[in-house]
Design a protein around this motif. Structure first.
Motif, short mmCIF file in Angstrom:
data_model
loop_
_atom_site.label_atom_id
_atom_site.label_comp_id
_atom_site.label_asym_id
_atom_site.label_seq_id
_atom_site.Cartn_x
_atom_site.Cartn_y
_atom_site.Cartn_z
N VAL A 74 59.50 11.27 -27.12
CA VAL A 74 59.63 12.31 -26.27
C VAL A 74 60.84 13.29 -26.74
O VAL A 74 60.59 14.57 -26.66
N GLY A 75 61.54 12.80 -27.63
CA GLY A 75 62.46 13.57 -28.51
C GLY A 75 61.84 14.37 -29.41
O GLY A 75 61.97 15.54 -29.63
N LYS A 78 60.43 17.23 -27.26
CA LYS A 78 61.22 18.38 -26.84
C LYS A 78 61.83 19.25 -28.21
O LYS A 78 62.10 20.34 -28.11
N SER A 79 61.77 18.61 -29.40
CA SER A 79 62.15 19.35 -30.50
C SER A 79 61.32 20.57 -30.90
O SER A 79 61.99 21.49 -31.59
N GLY A 81 60.86 22.89 -28.94
CA GLY A 81 61.35 23.92 -28.22
C GLY A 81 62.71 24.32 -28.69
O GLY A 81 63.45 25.59 -28.44
N TYR A 169 54.28 23.72 -23.71
CA TYR A 169 55.41 23.04 -23.96
C TYR A 169 56.34 22.62 -22.92
O TYR A 169 56.96 21.63 -22.51
N LEU A 173 57.47 19.07 -21.38
CA LEU A 173 58.95 18.71 -20.93
C LEU A 173 59.09 17.98 -19.80
O LEU A 173 59.57 16.97 -19.43
N ALA A 176 57.56 14.31 -20.35
CA ALA A 176 58.30 13.39 -21.00
C ALA A 176 59.04 12.44 -20.31
O ALA A 176 59.09 11.32 -20.75
N LYS A 177 59.57 12.96 -19.14
CA LYS A 177 60.49 11.99 -18.11
C LYS A 177 59.30 10.82 -17.52
O LYS A 177 59.53 9.59 -17.54
#
Length: 561
Positions: A74-75, A78-79, A81, A169, A173, A176-177
Motif C-alpha cells: 500500500v505504501g 501511495k508513493s 503520488g 492512481y 488510493l 489501498a484501505k
C-alpha cells in the motif's frame, strides 16, 4: 469395547477445533509471557494456551508477515503520488568521437570584407583603413565529416516530477484501505485456525489425563479385589481359577494403563506443537473438564430441545417413549417429510429459520472485501482511458575537455586563461514542463481488461450464493450433530452410573460370598467400557459445540476478544 479413550481423539486434535470457554471451569486469568520459561512448569488455561499460540505460532507469524507485506505494498502505491526526485551524474571518455557530415560549401561565397595592399600601407602609417566589400566566389566542396565535442564529457543534474492527475492512481488510493482490510481478515482466519488446533489439542490432553487417572483408580480397586480373593483362596474358600482370572484382568488393565500413559504424553506433545512451545517445556493444564457435563442442560435450552420425548432431555434421561397416539396409522411418508425438513433446518422451528447472521462468518466478510476490491479493479481499468498529467523539471551542468584533469577543473563563466580569453568548461541548463499523455487506441486491450473485471465481479456474486448455502447447511449439520452428541452424552452418563452401581453391588456380593468371581470381572469390564464411552461422549459434545460456534460465527467473536 477396548478403545482406551479412542485414539481418534488425538488424530482429530491434529485437525483442530476451538472450544468455547462456556464448557470449562476457568481459573483466574494471568498474563502470558512473551516467551516460554526455560525452567519450571507453565500453568495453562485454554484461553492462555490460545493467546500464547496466537502470539508465538510460527505459521501465524508468517501470516502476519504477509499482512506487513500488504501494508508495504500500500505504501508503494501511495508513493507514486509523491514528488519523484532523482540525482544523476555521468562521466564519458569519448575515445572515438562521433562524426557528422556537414556541407561546408554552403558557408562560402557572397560578399566579404577584403584587405588590400593599400589598406595595409595605411595601417602601417597610422592612418585609418576602411575595408571594402568584395564578391567572393563560392567554391563547390563535398560534405565534410566533422566531429563535435571533446574527448571527455561530464553531466550532473537533478530532475523532479510530480503526478498531477492520474485516474488509476486515485482509485488505487481507495483500494489501498480495502487491500489492507483483506490482509487483516486473512490473518483473522489464520488466528481462528490456530485457536481451533490449540483448543482441540488442549481438550484431547484433558480427556487423556482424566482417562489415565480413572485407569489408575481402576487398577487400585482391582488390586484390592485381587488381594482379598487371594487371601480367600489361601483360606480355602475360593478357587485358584478365581485368582487367575483376576490376575489376567489386572494384567490387561495395566497394559491399557501403559498405552493410555503413552497416548497422554503424545497429546501433551501435540498441544505444545500447536502452541509453538518447545517440547522440553513442562506445562500444567488448569482448566477442568467436568464443566462440560454440567453445561449440557444449558446447551439444550439454547438449542430449544430442553424437553424431548425421545432421547435425553435437559435434566438427563427422558422417559421411555410411549406408543403413538393413533396406533396403526400409516404416517410414514409424512414423517419422512418432517424429518427431512428438520434435518435441512437443523431442527429449528419455522420462526427461527433464516435467522443466521452471515456477517458473523469471517469467510463471508472476506468475500465482501474481495468483492469491493473487484469493483475497484474494474474502475481502475476503466480509468485507464483518462489522460495522465505530470509536472517535470530538471537542472544541471554539462562539461567537456580534451584532458581528463581539465574536466574536473570546473571552470565557470568568469574564468579566464593567461591571455584573458574566457575558458569556461562547464555550462548550466534547466527546464520546466508539463507532460500530458492521452491514450487514444491500445488495440482494444483496455476493453478486454474491463470485460475480465466484470466477469470476476459476477463470479464473486455467485460465490456469495454458494457461501450462503454452505453456511446454512453447516448450521443445520452442526445443530443436529450437537443435539445427537448431547443425547449420547446423557445416555452414556446413565450407562456409567448403572455400570458403577452394578460393579459396586457385584463386589459386595463377592465379598459376602454370594457372588461369583466371573460376575466381578464382567462388571469391571462393563464399567471400563462405560467409562471409555462416557469420555468419548464428552469429547464429542465439545467438538460438536465448537462446530456449532464456528457455523454461527461465535468462534470468530471469541478469537477477536
Amino acid at each position: 469395547m477396548n478403545m482406551l479413550f479412542r485414539t481418534r481423539f488425538l488424530l482429530a486434535a491434529a485437525l483442530g477445533v476451538a472450544v468455547p470457554q462456556a464448557l470449562l471451569a476457568q481459573t483466574s486469568p494471568s498474563a502470558m509471557p512473551a516467551a516460554p520459561p526455560t525452567t519450571g512448569t507453565m500453568p495453562l488455561s485454554l484461553q492462555q494456551a490460545v493467546d500464547y499460540a496466537i502470539k508465538n505460532k510460527s505459521s501465524l507469524l508468517a501470516t502476519r508477515l504477509g499482512e506487513a507485506t500488504a501494508a508495504a505494498r500500500v505504501g508503494e502505491i501511495k508513493s507514486a503520488g509523491l514528488p519523484q526526485v532523482n540525482v544523476a551524474a555521468t562521466l564519458s571518455d569519448n575515445f572515438k568521437l562521433q562524426k557528422s557530415l556537414v556541407d561546408v560549401g554552403a558557408f562560402g561565397g557572397g560578399t566579404a570584407p577584403a584587405l588590400t595592399a593599400a589598406d595595409i600601407a595605411k595601417a602601417q602609417s597610422g592612418q585609418t583603413a576602411t575595408l571594402s566589400q568584395v564578391n567572393v566566389e563560392r567554391v563547390a566542396l563535398p560534405p565534410q565529416a566533422i566531429a563535435f565535442g571533446l574527448q571527455y564529457a561530464g553531466n550532473s543534474s537533478v530532475s523532479v516530477s510530480q503526478l498531477l492527475f492520474d485516474g488509476s492512481y486515485l482509485i488505487g488510493l481507495k483500494a489501498a484501505k480495502v487491500y489492507t482490510e483483506l490482509a487483516k481478515k486473512q490473518t483473522q482466519q489464520a488466528e481462528i485456525d490456530v485457536a481451533e488446533q490449540v483448543s482441540k489439542a488442549y481438550y484431547s490432553t484433558l480427556v487423556a489425563r482424566s482417562r489415565l487417572s480413572l485407569l489408575a483408580r481402576n487398577v487400585q480397586r482391582l488390586d484390592t479385589v485381587l488381594y482379598q480373593t487371594d487371601k480367600t483362596f489361601k483360606a480355602g474358600f475360593a478357587e485358584k481359577l478365581d485368582v487367575d482370572r483376576l490376575r489376567v484382568q489386572r494384567n490387561n488393565l495395566v497394559v491399557e494403563q501403559q498405552k493410555a500413559q503413552r497416548l497422554t504424553e503424545l497429546s501433551v506433545g501435540l498441544l505444545k506443537f500447536q502452541m509453538g512451545l518447545p517440547q522440553s517445556q513442562n506445562i500444567s493444564l488448569t482448566d477442568s473438564l467436568g464443566a462440560a457435563v454440567v453445561d449440557a442442560g444449558s446447551l439444550r435450552r439454547a438449542l430449544g430441545v430442553a424437553s424431548l420425548n425421545t432421547g435425553g432431555g435437559a435434566l438427563g434421561q427422558a422417559p421411555v417413549p410411549t406408543a403413538p397416539a393413533t396406533p396403526g396409522a400409516d404416517n410414514t411418508a409424512a414423517q419422512n417429510r418432517l424429518d427431512q425438513q428438520n434435518a435441512l433446518s437443523g431442527g429449528l422451528g419455522s420462526q427461527a429459520r433464516g435467522a443466521i447472521n452471515y456477517n458473523n462468518r469471517i469467510e463471508f466478510s472476506t468475500l465482501e472485501t474481495q468483492q469491493a476490491l473487484a469493483g475497484l479493479d474494474l474502475r481502475n481499468r476503466q480509468a485507464g482511458a483518462y489522460p495522465r498529467l505530470v509536472l517535470t523539471g530538471a537542472y544541471g551542468f554539462l562539461g567537456s575537455s580534451n584532458q581528463l584533469g581539465e574536466l574536473f577543473a570546473f571552470r565557470g563563466p568568469d574564468s579566464r586563461n593567461s591571455n584573458g580569453f574566457p575558458n569556461q568548461n562547464w555550462f548550466g541548463f534547466g527546464n520546466v514542463g508539463l507532460s500530458l499523455q492521452v491514450p487514444v487506441f491500445d488495440g482494444f486491450r483496455r476493453k478486454y481488461l474491463v470485460q475480465q473485471s466484470r466477469l470476476q465481479q459476477q463470479t464473486i456474486e455467485k460465490g456469495f450464493e454458494t457461501l450462503k448455502q454452505s453456511i446454512d447447511l453447516q448450521d443445520a449439520q452442526s445443530r443436529t450433530t450437537l443435539i445427537n452428541a448431547l443425547d449420547v452424552l446423557d445416555n452414556q452418563k446413565a450407562n456409567l452410573d448403572l455400570a458403577t452401581d452394578v460393579a459396586r453391588v457385584t463386589r459386595i456380593k463377592f465379598n459376602a460370598g454370594v457372588g461369583s468371581n466371573l460376575e466381578v470381572i464382567t462388571a469391571e469390564t462393563d464399567l471400563r467400557s462405560a467409562q471409555t464411552n462416557y469420555y468419548s461422549a464428552i469429547y464429542d459434545v465439545l467438538v460438536a459445540k465448537v462446530d456449532r460456534d464456528k457455523a454461527t460465527g461465535e468462534l470468530y467473536n471469541q478469537v477477536k476478544k
